[in-house]
Design a protein around this motif. Structure first.
Motif, mmCIF file in Angstrom:
data_model
loop_
_atom_site.group_PDB
_atom_site.id
_atom_site.type_symbol
_atom_site.label_atom_id
_atom_site.label_comp_id
_atom_site.label_asym_id
_atom_site.label_seq_id
_atom_site.Cartn_x
_atom_site.Cartn_y
_atom_site.Cartn_z
ATOM 1 N N PHE B 111 0.838 -1.207 0.000
ATOM 2 C CA PHE B 111 0.000 0.000 0.000
ATOM 3 C C PHE B 111 0.866 1.248 0.000
ATOM 4 N N PHE B 112 0.325 2.261 -0.632
ATOM 5 C CA PHE B 112 0.967 3.577 -0.527
ATOM 6 C C PHE B 112 0.082 4.382 0.421
ATOM 7 N N ARG B 113 0.568 4.617 1.643
ATOM 8 C CA ARG B 113 -0.297 5.247 2.651
ATOM 9 C C ARG B 113 -0.566 6.711 2.323
ATOM 10 N N VAL B 114 0.515 7.440 2.073
ATOM 11 C CA VAL B 114 0.313 8.870 1.803
ATOM 12 C C VAL B 114 1.495 9.455 1.021
ATOM 13 N N LEU B 115 1.154 10.372 0.142
ATOM 14 C CA LEU B 115 2.170 11.194 -0.490
ATOM 15 C C LEU B 115 1.840 12.626 -0.049
ATOM 16 N N GLY B 116 2.685 13.187 0.718
ATOM 17 C CA GLY B 116 2.379 14.498 1.289
ATOM 18 C C GLY B 116 3.205 15.612 0.661
ATOM 19 N N LEU B 117 2.524 16.725 0.422
ATOM 20 C CA LEU B 117 3.242 17.926 -0.023
ATOM 21 C C LEU B 117 3.253 18.894 1.146
ATOM 22 N N HIS B 118 4.436 19.284 1.543
ATOM 23 C CA HIS B 118 4.545 20.191 2.695
ATOM 24 C C HIS B 118 5.146 21.510 2.236
ATOM 25 N N PHE B 119 4.482 22.579 2.620
ATOM 26 C CA PHE B 119 4.934 23.920 2.236
ATOM 27 C C PHE B 119 5.213 24.729 3.494
ATOM 28 N N GLN B 120 6.229 25.582 3.412
ATOM 29 C CA GLN B 120 6.377 26.588 4.471
ATOM 30 C C GLN B 120 7.104 27.806 3.927
ATOM 31 N N SER B 121 6.680 28.946 4.442
ATOM 32 C CA SER B 121 7.292 30.189 3.959
ATOM 33 C C SER B 121 6.975 31.332 4.917
ATOM 34 N N ASN B 122 7.878 32.289 4.988
ATOM 35 C CA ASN B 122 7.541 33.531 5.683
ATOM 36 C C ASN B 122 6.591 34.300 4.781
ATOM 37 N N ILE B 133 -0.551 19.014 2.313
ATOM 38 C CA ILE B 133 -1.626 18.434 1.506
ATOM 39 C C ILE B 133 -1.292 16.964 1.333
ATOM 40 N N GLU B 134 -2.260 16.122 1.601
ATOM 41 C CA GLU B 134 -1.982 14.690 1.588
ATOM 42 C C GLU B 134 -2.779 13.986 0.500
ATOM 43 N N PHE B 135 -2.084 13.216 -0.304
ATOM 44 C CA PHE B 135 -2.734 12.401 -1.332
ATOM 45 C C PHE B 135 -2.713 10.962 -0.854
ATOM 46 N N ARG B 136 -3.901 10.408 -0.697
ATOM 47 C CA ARG B 136 -4.032 9.026 -0.229
ATOM 48 C C ARG B 136 -4.763 8.216 -1.297
ATOM 49 N N PRO B 137 -4.628 6.898 -1.244
ATOM 50 C CA PRO B 137 -5.334 6.091 -2.247
ATOM 51 C C PRO B 137 -6.834 6.425 -2.277
ATOM 52 N N ALA B 138 -7.372 6.794 -1.110
ATOM 53 C CA ALA B 138 -8.810 7.096 -1.063
ATOM 54 C C ALA B 138 -9.120 8.483 -1.613
ATOM 55 N N GLY B 139 -8.112 9.270 -1.825
ATOM 56 C CA GLY B 139 -8.333 10.611 -2.369
ATOM 57 C C GLY B 139 -7.478 11.664 -1.689
ATOM 58 N N PHE B 140 -7.735 12.885 -2.070
ATOM 59 C CA PHE B 140 -6.975 14.020 -1.570
ATOM 60 C C PHE B 140 -7.458 14.405 -0.177
ATOM 61 N N GLU B 141 -6.553 14.793 0.677
ATOM 62 C CA GLU B 141 -6.947 15.213 2.021
ATOM 63 C C GLU B 141 -6.207 16.485 2.402
ATOM 64 N N PHE B 142 -6.971 17.382 2.954
ATOM 65 C CA PHE B 142 -6.416 18.660 3.365
ATOM 66 C C PHE B 142 -5.862 18.461 4.781
#
Lengths: 343, 416
Positions: B111-122, B133-142
């Motif tokens: 299984f691929f549990r999650v592919l997460g995009l992490h952002f940070q900035s001043n 932002i998390e992409f899971r097999p079941a769909g996108f999750e905020f």
């Protein structure tokens, strides 16, 4: 009893008033703290976060550090990507005065010519430092620039004592020059010119070529540069890429590293290759900071019959390194001893 | 007598002349010596001056490059001020010994549990953002998105947005950064499958250190979106959380942290359901309590090679229902030891009551030994075994997982 209470109260009030007048300075590295002490003396209270025998890359942003920073008038860090835990800690401290760009922040690296800037920004290079190598404290001449930056920070936050700080800065820089090149040569040529030549890598060549008063200029050389002449040009191996500024000034030839890439654990295959390289090049000394795996260093040394030189990177990293001068004395004397032993 | 006088006069005269002559010679010699010294000094000065000039030339020597100038504009190349972006991947393969009746991700497989995009900035000199932002097999999750003002009052920061809440310690973390593969059973059972992650405000106060080396007080006012504990989408009454953290440096290498959490919110529904019917329920409260203890040892000069942690958290929920009440208690405790630069071993024990009424004699427990291998700071592999037993299942479950987590980009864990 009453008298004792009154005396204690007076002492407490006194100490409160006394410390209230001081500038509260927090630094990341103990080496920066030592320079602050030299320049600020009794006008500053100094604390540091990274212990002298600790790896500054990996420091846990503990709440007690946040408390320390919450009270800081001035915060000094390298300002590069060495102490990546600093932003979290500054956020936790809620002290806006010490944020990047604010009056209470000093980036120690400012004005230092950074070496080892990566050509390719990729993790395939391991734990790369995108602005250049941040281990700037290993070259004593860099300490003069760091001291200048620290003085600027102290002046900004305590302009009344500006002359005092400037005077001590001058003394510090003079002492660094004398300790690096020897007093006689500094008197002849001046610290600024010698620093320029040394940073350009031209100093030793120039001194060897020129004569003054019928004597080779190199014979006027003293201090750490002279003490380091016996190992100039010698091949060594280091654990991590944190000696590049030292290597450049003192002319060591580092032919390999225990870490295959910065921050990447050494695999048995890499260690074996390194051992072969050491044998081939007859490398007899392995230089490592004292926060790395000593067993690994000794195992490699035992395999090739080399001498380990395990030293602290920062002030107070081991007994006898209470200030920057003693720390650099230790680096050079340990290297000399190791090379002498391996003759 | 006269002769004597004459002789004496002549003698004195002669002596005077001779002395004068001698003096004049020595003055001349001395003058000459001075001149020679002066000339020598000048010569030295000239020599030194010449030398310094040469040195200056050498020091300033730069290789001149003759190039035809090209003029470039950077107006459409401002990527450098983009937010820091990191990509986190979290995948695993598992074998469930008695999986005949399971489906979905409760079966053996990869299984691929999650592919997460992490952002940070001043954002500006006063605030910054963090988002996941998390992409899971079941769909996108905020996952999370919040902005923080670091200092709205002396010692107080304010965060606004959707964030994992400061209920104890690990509820705050993302699953990829856990010390084990999964959240403890007590957390997922009592706080909900994904833990407490709601939208609102968080005030963080770094208090004067009175009883410990550091105290922080966190007050979070959030929308009660957690459907298990609060009203979910059916009511907008806010939930309040208070967390007090006490921290002690026991020695240079060891610290102790003790946290207390309390939370209060409403779970009655007030609003229109999907069919358009108005639901107006009487006020019902959910009260939550938590305790967390952490002891951490790490020899500072060998921090990369050895450490030991013992962490325990206890959770309690008391949810008033229309005609009943759910009282559930649970907790976990784990120890972990870092063997060397790359290997960590640990074991976690979980215990929880189910989140339901009449659960006094019901419970689930789990023991989770694991071993983690860090390929580098950005890639880790973990082998974990879960032995789970419960009063609610006929046979114990045995699960073995191999997890791989990677982090690309500047991602860093701000854990301590």
């Amino acid at each position: 009893m009453k008298k004792q209470i009154i005396i204690i109260a007076i002492i407490l009030i006194n100490s409160l008033l006394f410390s209230a007048g001081k500038l509260n300075v927090v630094t990341t590295l103990s080496t920066y703290a030592d320079i602050v002490k030299y320049i600020g003396q009794d006008k500053v209270d100094v604390h540091y976060i990274v212990q002298g025998d600790q790896d500054p890359h990996f420091v846990r942003p503990k709440p007690s550090f946040a408390v320390l920073l919450s009270k800081a008038d001035l915060f000094i860090s390298t300002g590069l990507d060495l102490e990546l835990w600093v932003p979290s800690l500054v956020d936790m401290s809620k002290n806006d005065k010490i944020r990047s760009g604010q009056q209470g922040f000093v980036a120690a690296y400012d004005g230092i010519k950074l070496l080892d800037k990566p050509d390719v920004l990729s993790r395939s290079e391991g734990g790369l430092h995108i602005y250049g190598n941040p281990h700037i404290t290993t070259n004593p001449l860099n300490l003069k620039i760091i001291a200048e930056n620290i003085t600027a920070g102290l002046e900004k936050n305590d302009p009344e004592n500006s002359d005092f700080y400037r005077e001590n800065l001058k003394k510090f820089q003079q002492e660094i020059d004398n300790k690096t090149f020897g007093e006689e040569l500094v008197k002849l040529m001046g610290g600024a010119l010698l620093t320029k030549l040394a940073n350009n890598g031209q100093l030793i060549g120039f001194l060897e070529e020129k004569e003054y008063k019928g004597k080779k200029m190199i014979d006027y050389l003293g201090g750490w540069m002279k003490a380091a002449l016996p190992f100039r040009g010698k091949k060594i191996v280091a654990y991590h890429k944190n000696w590049i500024y030292f290597q450049t000034l003192f002319g060591l030839d580092i032919i390999g590293y225990v870490e295959p890439k910065p921050g990447i654990p050494p695999s048995p295959k890499h260690v074996e290759k390194l051992v072969q390289e050491m044998r081939k090049n007859e490398v007899k000394v392995l230089l490592a900071a004292n926060y790395f795996d000593e067993n690994k260093v000794r195992t490699i040394c035992n395999k090739v019959g080399a001498e380990p030189v395990i030293v602290p990177m920062f002030v107070e990293g081991t007994p006898g390194t209470e200030n920057v001068f003693k720390l650099i004395d230790l680096w050079i004397s340990k290297l000399n001893k190791a090379f002498a032993k391996m003759k | 007598m006269r002769n004597k006088i004459l002789f004496l006069t002549a003698f004195i005269f002669l002596t005077a002349v001779l002395t004068f002559a001698q003096e004049s010679d020595s003055t001349k010699i001395s003058q000459l010596e001075k001149r020679i010294k002066k000339l020598e000094d000048k010569l030295e000065q000239d020599e030194l001056g010449k030398l310094l000039k040469e040195a200056e030339t050498v020091a300033n020597k730069q290789v001149e490059k003759k190039e035809i100038k090209e003029f470039k504009s950077g107006q459409r190349s401002l990527q450098a001020i983009n937010p820091e972006i990191s990509v986190i991947g979290d995948m695993y393969g598992q074998y469930i010994a008695n999986d005949k009746s399971f489906t979905g991700d409760l079966r053996s497989g990869a299984f691929f549990r999650v592919l997460g995009l992490h952002f940070q900035s001043n954002l500006d000199p006063f605030s910054f953002i963090k988002a996941a932002i998390e992409f899971r097999p079941a769909g996108f999750e905020f996952g999370e998105a919040y902005m923080t003002w670091t200092n709205i009052f002396p010692g107080v920061g304010l965060t606004a947005g959707k964030f994992r809440q400061q209920f104890g310690v690990i509820n705050r973390w993302h699953s990829h950064s856990l010390d084990q593969f999964d959240f403890p059973l007590a957390l997922t059972t009592i706080l909900g499958e994904e833990g407490l992650n709601q939208t609102g405000l968080s005030f963080d106060w770094i208090m004067p250190s009175i009883i410990s080396d550091a105290n922080t007080l966190t007050l979070q006012i959030t929308d009660g979106q957690n459907e298990q504990l609060f009203s979910g989408d059916m009511f907008s009454f806010p939930a309040g959380l208070l967390h007090l953290k006490n921290y002690w440096d026991l020695s240079r290498d060891t610290y102790l942290e003790l946290g207390l959490t309390g939370m209060l919110g409403k779970n009655n529904q007030r609003g229109y359901d999907e069919e358009g019917n108005l639901i107006l329920e009487n006020s019902r409260l959910t009260a939550l309590g938590g305790l967390d203890i952490t002891v951490f040892w790490e020899p500072l000069n060998q921090a990369r090679y050895h450490s030991f942690i013992w962490r325990t958290e206890l959770y309690y929920a008391n949810k008033k229902l229309m005609n009943d009440r759910i009282k559930a208690f649970g907790g976990y405790s784990y120890v972990e030891y870092k063997l060397d630069l790359q290997w960590q071993v640990g074991t976690r024990f979980d215990y929880t009551q189910p989140f339901e009424t009449n659960n006094r004699s019901k419970y689930t427990w789990q023991i989770v030994p694991y071993i983690t291998w860090w390929q580098s700071n950005w890639v880790k592999l973990r082998l974990q075994y879960n032995y789970l037993n419960s009063t609610e299942i006929p046979t114990a479950q045995n699960t073995i997982r191999l997890q791989i987590v990677f982090a690309a980009g500047p991602h860093k864990h701000d854990r301590y």
